[in-house]
Design an enzyme around this catalytic site. Structure first.
Site, short mmCIF file in Angstrom:
data_model
loop_
_atom_site.label_atom_id
_atom_site.label_comp_id
_atom_site.label_asym_id
_atom_site.label_seq_id
_atom_site.Cartn_x
_atom_site.Cartn_y
_atom_site.Cartn_z
N HIS A 91 13.47 33.94 -34.87
CA HIS A 91 13.07 32.55 -34.64
C HIS A 91 11.64 32.51 -34.13
O HIS A 91 11.23 33.33 -33.32
CB HIS A 91 13.98 31.88 -33.61
CG HIS A 91 15.31 31.51 -34.18
ND1 HIS A 91 15.75 30.22 -34.27
CD2 HIS A 91 16.28 32.26 -34.73
CE1 HIS A 91 16.95 30.19 -34.83
NE2 HIS A 91 17.29 31.43 -35.11
N TYR A 219 17.48 22.73 -27.10
CA TYR A 219 17.83 22.53 -25.70
C TYR A 219 17.73 21.03 -25.44
O TYR A 219 16.64 20.45 -25.58
CB TYR A 219 16.83 23.25 -24.78
CG TYR A 219 16.94 24.76 -24.79
CD1 TYR A 219 16.36 25.52 -25.79
CD2 TYR A 219 17.61 25.43 -23.76
CE1 TYR A 219 16.45 26.91 -25.78
CE2 TYR A 219 17.71 26.82 -23.75
CZ TYR A 219 17.12 27.55 -24.76
OH TYR A 219 17.21 28.92 -24.75
N LYS A 314 17.58 35.06 -20.27
CA LYS A 314 16.91 36.27 -19.77
C LYS A 314 17.86 37.41 -19.37
O LYS A 314 17.40 38.54 -19.18
CB LYS A 314 16.07 35.91 -18.53
CG LYS A 314 14.89 35.04 -18.83
CD LYS A 314 13.79 35.85 -19.49
CE LYS A 314 12.67 34.98 -19.99
NZ LYS A 314 12.23 35.26 -21.33
#
Ligand code: APR
Ligand code: PHB
Length: 411
Positions: A91, A219, A314
């Site tokens: 992406h 998001y 993360k």
């Protein structure tokens, strides 16, 4: 490889105890432990990975699935990226969506780096296969793992294997056993500083047999709460909804999930693609760091030392970064007795950990319904989103943190 030097069965005091020896004892066969074992193997350093669950459990555990370029590069270097190259979805950006508007953050254009969507359980499966092929010993279903002698020169691990009690003598130990593992709690009281923040919400995550109707992750900020549109393949969608922290998944029949996803993510003339939901679970959201990530000859890596809320994607990447540093430091120790990198391991790893903590907290506070009864927080969120729309500097800052800083800068 200098491994498994000795395996003697002898009857000491009460019952038979099988004693073996390796250079590095690794507790936990998640991404941190497995990647470390493979990195060490490449340097000719022997290790044994001890995992309390069985292999299908470890490979089936559904987790997040976004790899930074550093992580992909390391998987390539380790020669475990075959399936990742074939099935990973590269992406170049993500979308932020709020109040009917959609903002594209072109990560690659802004940073020159990209991200790859590839499920953590696939990563774990690939790593376990590579361990098998390269003769790295991974012992599943071991019980009662305990670490000893951490502040001396001869640490060891005891556990119960299929044949009874065992002792693994090591030169170094890596605690890669996740947030609920045994290694961190084995460090004497007073050594660690622990920092923790628990969010009053969690994520309900689903996997659905539904073709994603978006080309990039979305998001979404919404009055009803945050949601995230991700994917695993051209046929499988991965979606998340913000829910209360202690939410019972039984409160969420499939129809309610789709209704809520459409309400939070949908915009005019566009809907989330629906399909059969085949996995559903609630994850709590927590920020946690312990400092230092070391006590004597025990080194913590991954979730054993820190947890981030998943909004910044993360967790896996931090775990892999820790063991990248740790393996290099251990290699220097075994090559010429140089412990300077081991001494700096915690400080080096924590630099990235705190950056990721801040970014993950920022993304979480930016996008979730804060439920503090005050409209003030929501107005600040909208102002920040608006700033991202207007300012390339703001977008670049988000992009740099999201794709992850280059790996070279760490030690
Ligand atoms: N003895 C042996 N193994 C243990 C013990 C124990 N007492 N306790 C935990 N384990 C194992 C767990 O079963 C698990 O397989 O340690 C492993 C830890 O793996 P992870 O939880 O996946 O942690 P880590 O390898 O640090 O990877 C971090 O996982 O939680 C996600 O989002 C997080 O992506 C991040 C990644
Ligand atoms: C996922 O695909 O599971 C995913 C992606 C991005 C996140 C969290 C999870 O921030």
């Amino acid at each position: 490889m200098q491994n498994k030097i000795l395996r003697v069965d002898y009857p000491p005091n009460m019952h038979s105890l099988s004693v073996s020896r390796t250079q590095v004892g690794i507790v936990g066969a998640g991404p941190a432990g497995l990647t470390l074992a493979l990195l060490l193997e490449r340097c000719g350093i022997g290790s044994v990975v001890l995992e309390r669950r069985d292999r299908p459990y470890v490979e089936g555990r559904v987790r997040a699935g976004l790899l930074e370029q550093n992580t992909v590069d390391l998987m390539r270097e380790l020669d475990v990226a075959g399936r990742l190259e074939e099935h990973g979805l590269a992406h170049d950006g993500v979308y932020l969506r709020w109040q009917g508007q959609t903002l594209h953050i072109p990560m690659t254009e802004l940073t020159g780096r990209s991200i790859t969507v590839y499920g953590q359980q696939q990563v774990v499966g690939d790593l376990i296969d590579a361990c098998g092929e390269r003769g790295v010993e991974v012992r599943f279903e071991v019980e009662d793992v305990a670490v000893h002698g951490l502040d001396g020169e001869s640490p060891f691990i005891t556990f119960a294997g299929e044949e009874g009690e065992e002792r693994l003598d090591c030169e170094l130990i890596a605690g890669c056993d996740g947030f609920h593992g045994v290694c961190r709690p084995s460090i004497p009281a007073g050594v660690l500083n622990e920092y923790e923040y628990t969010y009053p919400f969690g994520w309900l995550g689903i996997l659905a047999a539904a073709a994603p109707t978006t080309d990039e992750l979305i998001y979404a900020w919404h009055e009803r709460g945050f949601s995230l549109y991700s994917m695993r393949s051209p046929e499988i969608s991965r979606l998340y909804l913000q829910v209360p922290a202690d939410e019972d998944v039984a409160e969420w029949p499939d129809e309610r999930i789709w209704e809520e996803l459409q309400a939070r993510l949908g915009v005019e003339d566009w809907r989330v693609g629906e399909g059969e939901i085949f996995d559903k679970g609630v994850t709590p959201m927590r920020s946690f760091v312990c400092e230092p990530m070391q006590f004597g000859r025990l080194f913590l890596a991954g979730d054993a030392a820190h947890i981030v809320p998943p909004t910044g994607a993360k967790g896996l990447n931090l775990a892999v970064n820790d063991v990248r540093l740790l393996a290099a430091a251990m290699a220097a120790h075994f090559a010429d007795g140089d412990d300077s990198l081991l001494d700096r391991y915690s400080e080096s790893a924590l630099r990235r950990v705190w950056r990721a903590q801040d970014f993950s907290n920022f993304m979480t506070q930016l996008l979730h319904r804060l439920d503090d009864g005050e409209p003030f927080g929501a107005r600040l969120q909208l102002s920040r989103l608006e700033q991202l729309r207007r300012s390339e500097a703001a977008r670049r800052n988000l992009a740099e943190n999201y794709v992850g800083l280059p790996a070279e800068d760490d030690f």
